[in-house]
Every structure is written in structure tokens, then in C-alpha cells.
Design a protein around this motif. Structure first.
Motif, PDB file in Angstrom:
ATOM      1  N   TYR A 150       0.839  -1.194   0.000  1.00 46.21           N
ATOM      2  CA  TYR A 150       0.000   0.000   0.000  1.00 46.21           C
ATOM      3  C   TYR A 150       0.875   1.245   0.000  1.00 46.21           C
ATOM      4  O   TYR A 150       2.068   1.197   0.324  1.00 46.21           O
ATOM      5  CB  TYR A 150      -0.958   0.012   1.191  1.00 46.21           C
ATOM      6  CG  TYR A 150      -0.328  -0.090   2.564  1.00 46.21           C
ATOM      7  CD1 TYR A 150      -0.110   1.043   3.346  1.00 46.21           C
ATOM      8  CD2 TYR A 150       0.031  -1.332   3.095  1.00 46.21           C
ATOM      9  CE1 TYR A 150       0.444   0.950   4.614  1.00 46.21           C
ATOM     10  CE2 TYR A 150       0.582  -1.435   4.362  1.00 46.21           C
ATOM     11  CZ  TYR A 150       0.790  -0.294   5.121  1.00 46.21           C
ATOM     12  OH  TYR A 150       1.344  -0.392   6.371  1.00 46.21           O
ATOM     13  N   THR A 151       0.274   2.358  -0.409  1.00 42.69           N
ATOM     14  CA  THR A 151       0.959   3.640  -0.453  1.00 42.69           C
ATOM     15  C   THR A 151       0.627   4.393   0.828  1.00 42.69           C
ATOM     16  O   THR A 151      -0.522   4.776   1.054  1.00 42.69           O
ATOM     17  CB  THR A 151       0.522   4.453  -1.684  1.00 42.69           C
ATOM     18  OG1 THR A 151       0.753   3.667  -2.865  1.00 42.69           O
ATOM     19  CG2 THR A 151       1.306   5.745  -1.788  1.00 42.69           C
ATOM     20  N   ASP A 152       1.631   4.593   1.666  1.00 43.75           N
ATOM     21  CA  ASP A 152       1.435   5.140   3.003  1.00 43.75           C
ATOM     22  C   ASP A 152       1.479   6.671   2.980  1.00 43.75           C
ATOM     23  O   ASP A 152       2.226   7.263   2.198  1.00 43.75           O
ATOM     24  CB  ASP A 152       2.537   4.606   3.925  1.00 43.75           C
ATOM     25  CG  ASP A 152       2.206   4.751   5.396  1.00 43.75           C
ATOM     26  OD1 ASP A 152       1.062   4.456   5.770  1.00 43.75           O
ATOM     27  OD2 ASP A 152       3.100   5.144   6.172  1.00 43.75           O
ATOM     28  N   PRO A 153       0.698   7.344   3.833  1.00 41.26           N
ATOM     29  CA  PRO A 153       0.796   8.807   3.903  1.00 41.26           C
ATOM     30  C   PRO A 153       2.192   9.250   4.340  1.00 41.26           C
ATOM     31  O   PRO A 153       2.936   8.489   4.970  1.00 41.26           O
ATOM     32  CB  PRO A 153      -0.249   9.187   4.961  1.00 41.26           C
ATOM     33  CG  PRO A 153      -1.184   8.030   5.025  1.00 41.26           C
ATOM     34  CD  PRO A 153      -0.354   6.823   4.720  1.00 41.26           C
ATOM     35  N   ALA A 154       2.540  10.480   4.023  1.00 42.54           N
ATOM     36  CA  ALA A 154       3.836  11.028   4.421  1.00 42.54           C
ATOM     37  C   ALA A 154       3.933  11.110   5.941  1.00 42.54           C
ATOM     38  O   ALA A 154       2.944  11.383   6.631  1.00 42.54           O
ATOM     39  CB  ALA A 154       4.029  12.408   3.811  1.00 42.54           C
ATOM     40  N   ALA A 155       5.129  10.871   6.451  1.00 43.62           N
ATOM     41  CA  ALA A 155       5.392  11.004   7.883  1.00 43.62           C
ATOM     42  C   ALA A 155       6.069  12.346   8.147  1.00 43.62           C
ATOM     43  O   ALA A 155       6.450  13.069   7.221  1.00 43.62           O
ATOM     44  CB  ALA A 155       6.276   9.859   8.360  1.00 43.62           C
ATOM     45  N   PHE A 156       6.239  12.684   9.424  1.00 46.76           N
ATOM     46  CA  PHE A 156       6.949  13.906   9.770  1.00 46.76           C
ATOM     47  C   PHE A 156       8.440  13.719   9.525  1.00 46.76           C
ATOM     48  O   PHE A 156       8.999  12.660   9.843  1.00 46.76           O
ATOM     49  CB  PHE A 156       6.713  14.269  11.236  1.00 46.76           C
ATOM     50  CG  PHE A 156       5.330  14.771  11.520  1.00 46.76           C
ATOM     51  CD1 PHE A 156       4.931  16.027  11.080  1.00 46.76           C
ATOM     52  CD2 PHE A 156       4.422  13.992  12.217  1.00 46.76           C
ATOM     53  CE1 PHE A 156       3.651  16.497  11.337  1.00 46.76           C
ATOM     54  CE2 PHE A 156       3.142  14.445  12.481  1.00 46.76           C
ATOM     55  CZ  PHE A 156       2.755  15.703  12.033  1.00 46.76           C
ATOM     56  N   PRO A 157       9.121  14.713   8.971  1.00 43.72           N
ATOM     57  CA  PRO A 157      10.574  14.607   8.776  1.00 43.72           C
ATOM     58  C   PRO A 157      11.279  14.295  10.093  1.00 43.72           C
ATOM     59  O   PRO A 157      10.916  14.811  11.152  1.00 43.72           O
ATOM     60  CB  PRO A 157      10.954  15.999   8.258  1.00 43.72           C
ATOM     61  CG  PRO A 157       9.707  16.511   7.604  1.00 43.72           C
ATOM     62  CD  PRO A 157       8.577  15.981   8.442  1.00 43.72           C
ATOM     63  N   GLY A 158      12.282  13.417  10.013  1.00 46.75           N
ATOM     64  CA  GLY A 158      13.029  13.023  11.197  1.00 46.75           C
ATOM     65  C   GLY A 158      12.335  11.993  12.058  1.00 46.75           C
ATOM     66  O   GLY A 158      12.761  11.736  13.192  1.00 46.75           O
TER      67      GLY A 158
END
Length: 511
Positions: free
Chosen positions: A337-345
């Protein structure tokens, strides 16, 4: 390459040509080149690309021997995807340094989540001799498809070895990378020459080169062919059936390629490697073991394309082994699946957690990716059993364990001598397994579990491909032993699939 091949050349960032022996021309030729002599088509296939009749949208990121410009996710999609009217397969044979899961990765992951029909293939990089965690971004992003490097012997790929300088995972937060491997050593493809035009022959029109930059466009070309397989209605029978076509999600294309990938051996400088480790992960791509194709293999496939699943819900499917007209003794199931973006770091970058399990008739549960429990880090999970029996049944289960939103789309592919018995979406978590599964526990849960995760491949090396392996990707690549220099990944190439008839066993992409 002339206008018969190039759909668009975007020189917003750099110039309108490639240097002598240019990196971009060579990469583009591997993905979708077609050899031409004095403007005519050459049907020999020598130096042809994987999807040899696809069109190319070329985004120039480099000027001569100067530095590379990374346009960023928004510019990539503005130029190439064009609101869904452009290419659906992108290849980026380049990499950049950056802190673990940077804003750069978050932007690419976000764009791919919002445009979930786009497959973005990237090279893993050539710094693997530096040890683990040597994959640069965007290869280490969640939704990109990072490709490592193998050296193949002959056309079957049976003696393929992963090379030590192919960049290694895992990522800083423990995700498995590279995603997949492909041949990338001494690959014959197009050569750019400012003093010659409209020609691609042995007197200077082609050259060999090596690197993950060469492996990535092999996978990009195969991704384009996989898309066309579904669009042109080759699923589920392996031959074209009009009215059966559909547009596959990027997650389905990736699941198909990972599901059929095969184990490779350790090359010089590598002590050992096995599936799902930080060196080869899913193994080397092989379309012949990935999808049914009439006359080329005898496997069946069941696919789920971009299905929504709600938080805490489960989807279940019963598959039965049927060897009546099929002789494949293994089964393989992959969910992606294509996962939503996470927070940088981020320390743990997976946002939505879906879990894949496989349970047999005796209540024995199998887990993915060589683990003995659920995988909470990766958005692609594979379970492979090498020895199954006729009429044996398995429960395939996908559970949404922890979502950041109401639902998440996923795709799934199962291959082998299998048939689907049922597919149900329970309204709530089931209290017991289906009645065909025996249980001695009053709760209905299986009373036993394997002490070890299922072995992905038999001892002694990778499963050999069928006799028709001349139709696999490796057949399009040179097996020349001429040494070449490792090249940095620098140029972005994309392909726009077109409808077409069958060519050499796999669909070509003909405008």
C-alpha cells in the motif's frame, strides 16, 4: 533518440542535450529504447529496452559535467504526471545525501500518496561497500521503489549475484530497503553522441555500463509492462480478453513485482544473503514468476486492486491449492500500500499499519517478511510457502491494525496453483476462523504456530525460472564481461504506457 520515442523533453532546469556517453540517454534506453538504424526499426532486439515501444518524457536534471538539480516532488508531478494525463511510471536514476527521512522524502511520499496510480522507481545507489544504511533519498522514502544491483549469467538469471557495491538497507527507522533487485551489470543500451543523430548501431550508437542506475530502469520498464498487462485485459487468464482491463494502482504493480521476485546469491565481498535481509530484501525481479502468461508459465493469480479497508477492520480470503492443470508447488502472497507522508526526522515512519497473515487448515499462522510476528515497519509484506499440497486451503487475512485516518487503500496478489474460495469483509473482528480450520481452543483461535517463519526459498539457491526464461527482462540485457565504470545516479526518465499487441511473450507498449 528521435521524436518517434520522445513524448516531451523538459529542459527547465538544464539544457536540451546529453553529453557524449551521457548517463540519461543510457538509462532511458534501458527502460524504453528501441534500436534504430538510419531511422528504421531493427527487430533483432539487440540493445532494445524493456518496454521498447513506450514513449519517454525526459526531465533533464544535469548539464554536461556540472551538478544535478533536484526539481522536488511538486515539479516532478507538474511536468511528468500532468494531472493524470502524463506518465504513470517514473524512473529516477539518481540520489542525494540528506538526513534520515528528510522533508525531501516527506514531499515525495505525500505526492505519491495523493497520486496513488504512479510508480516512482529509484536507484538504490552504488555505495554499498560502505556497509548498511547506504541508500540515499529518494530511494529510502517509503513510497518510492528502490532498486539494487545484480550481475546475471546468461539469460535465465539462475546464477545472479547481488554485488557488494549495491547500496544496502535498512533505513534509519528500520524499514526494509532496497525494495527489489534487477540486473545492472554491463548493460547494453543507447549511447549519446553529439556528432551522430537518428542512429543506434555498433559503430558508436550503443555502449555498456554498470550500476544501480542501470538496474532501476529495468524495473521501470517492467512496471510499465505490468501496468499494460492489466490495462489490456491479460488478467486473469494470461491472454488478452477485451472488456477485462482495468487501471492498476501503483501498490498493485509493486506487489506483483515483489511477489514474483526470486532469491539471488551473494557476490564477491558479501559473506551471505537471504530474502528479506538488508542486501536483497525481496530478491531479483522476474515477470515469468509474477503473473500468468499463456504459453510461458502455468501459474494462477488472484489480485485485489486498491481496496479500501477501515481502521481495525479485516479482509479475509480463502484460497485453495488446485494442481489439476498446474504444477507449481509453491504459493506466494504479497500485500502493498501507499502510506501517507510522515513527519521529517520520524523515529518510526510508517503511518498506517496493515498486517498480512496466512493461516493453514491446522491453525498454523505464517507471518510476512521472514518474521515470526506482524510487521509494523513496512508497507509491503510477502509470505511464501515452498511446499503445498493439492486441495490444501489457506486463510489470507489483511488487518488494519492502526490507521491515522478512517481507511487505507491496499493491493494484494497471490500466485501459484490456487483458486479463490471466498472473499469477505467482516463488519467486526471475527471471533473464530472459518469452519474449515480445525481448532481445539474454545475461542476458535489457532492453537499452534510455527517455531520459525516460512522459508522463502529452498536450500541451495533461488528457484529456477521456467524454460521460457528467454522472455524475461534479463534477455534484453547484455551479458558482456567488458568491465565498466560505476556511474552516479543522476537523470530522471519516465514512460507513458500505450496500448499494444503481444511481443516476445510479454506485452509491448506500442503508441
Amino acid at each position: 533518440m528521435s521524436t518517434r520515442k520522445i513524448a516531451k523533453y523538459d529542459n527547465t532546469f538544464k539544457d536540451r542535450h546529453d553529453a557524449y556517453k551521457g548517463h540519461g540517454t543510457h538509462v532511458a534506453g534501458i527502460a524504453a529504447g528501441r534500436k534504430s538504424t538510419y531511422g528504421s526499426s531493427d527487430e533483432t532486439g539487440d540493445a532494445d529496452g524493456i518496454a521498447r515501444d513506450a514513449k519517454i518524457h525526459f526531465l533533464d536534471l544535469k548539464m554536461g559535467s556540472g551538478g544535478m538539480s533536484d526539481p522536488g516532488a511538486s515539479r516532478w508531478f507538474e511536468s511528468i504526471y500532468n494531472g493524470g494525463r502524463g506518465a504513470k511510471v517514473m524512473n529516477g536514476s539518481w540520489g542525494r545525501s540528506g538526513r534520515p527521512y528528510s522533508s525531501h522524502c516527506a514531499n515525495y511520499d505525500g505526492a505519491l500518496f495523493e497520486n496513488d496510480d504512479v510508480v516512482m522507481v529509484t536507484s538504490a545507489g552504488n555505495k554499498g561497500d560502505g556497509g548498511p544504511r547506504t541508500i540515499k533519498n529518494p530511494g529510502d522514502c517509503k513510497n518510492t521503489f528502490a532498486v539494487g544491483l545484480t550481475r546475471s549469467s546468461g539469460t535465465t538469471g539462475g546464477d545472479s549475484q547481488v554485488l557488494n557495491w549495491s547500496a544496502k538497507g535498512p533505513t534509519a527507522d528500520g524499514r526494509a530497503k532496497p525494495d527489489i533487485l534487477a540486473p545492472g551489470y554491463a548493460v547494453l543500451s543507447a549511447n549519446s553522441n553529439p556528432y551522430r543523430t537518428n542512429e543506434c548501431d555498433s559503430s558508436g550508437g550503443t555502449r555498456s555500463s554498470s550500476g544501480t542506475s542501470m538496474a532501476a530502469p529495468v524495473v521501470a520498464g517492467l512496471a510499465a509492462l505490468t501496468r499494460q498487462y492489466f490495462i489490456n485485459g491479460y488478467y486473469p487468464n494470461g491472454y488478452q480478453s477485451y472488456g477485462q482491463g482495468f487501471e492498476p494502482q501503483a501498490s498493485l504493480v509493486k506487489a506483483v513485482l515483489m511477489n514474483g521476485a526470486q532469491a539471488v546469491k551473494a557476490g564477491q565481498g558479501i559473506d551471505s544473503t537471504r530474502p528479506h535481509d538488508s542486501i536483497q530484501n525481496m530478491g531479483q525481479v522476474n515477470l515469468i514468476t509474477s503473473l500468468p502468461l499463456d504459453g510461458a508459465n502455468k501459474i494462477n493469480a488472484i489480485v485485489v486492486n486498491g481496496k479500501d479497508i477501515a481502521d481495525q477492520a479485516s479482509d479475509e480470503m480463502v484460497i485453495r491449492v488446485d494442481m489439476t492443470e498446474c504444477d507449481e508447488a509453491s504459493i506466494s502472497v504479497t500485500m502493498a500500500y501507499t502510506d501517507p507522508a510522515a513527519f521529517p526526522g520520524c523515529g518510526s515512519c510508517l503511518v498506517n499499519d496493515l498486517d498480512l497473515t496466512l493461516t493453514d487448515e491446522h491453525g498454523v499462522k505464517y507471518y510476512p517478511n521472514g518474521l515470526s510476528k506482524e510487521d509494523t515497519k513496512n508497507s509491503a509484506e510477502r509470505i511464501r510457502l515452498n511446499s503445498v499440497s493439492h486441495n490444501q486451503k489457506f486463510l489470507v487475512k489483511v488487518k488494519a491494525s492502526n490507521l491515522s485516518r478512517q481507511s487505507q487503500k491496499y493491493s494484494l496478489v497471490a500466485t501459484g496453483c490456487i483458486k479463490e474460495e471466498s472473499f469477505v469483509t467482516p463488519t467486526e473482528e471475527p471471533t473464530q476462523l472459518p469452519t474449515y480450520l480445525p481448532t481445539n481452543d474454545p475461542t476458535g483461535e489457532p492453537t499452534s504456530s510455527p517455531t520459525n517463519s516460512p522459508t522463502d526459498y529452498p536450500t541451495g539457491g533461488p528457484t529456477q525460472s521456467p524454460a521460457s526464461t528467454e522472455q524475461t527482462a534479463e534477455s534484453r540485457l547484455s551479458t558482456s564481461s567488458v568491465p565498466t565504470t560505476k556511474e552516479p545516479a543522476q537523470t530522471a526518465t519516465t514512460m507513458a504506457p500505450r496500448r499494444n499487441p503481444i511481443y516476445n511473450g510479454w506485452p509491448d507498449l506500442i503508441p
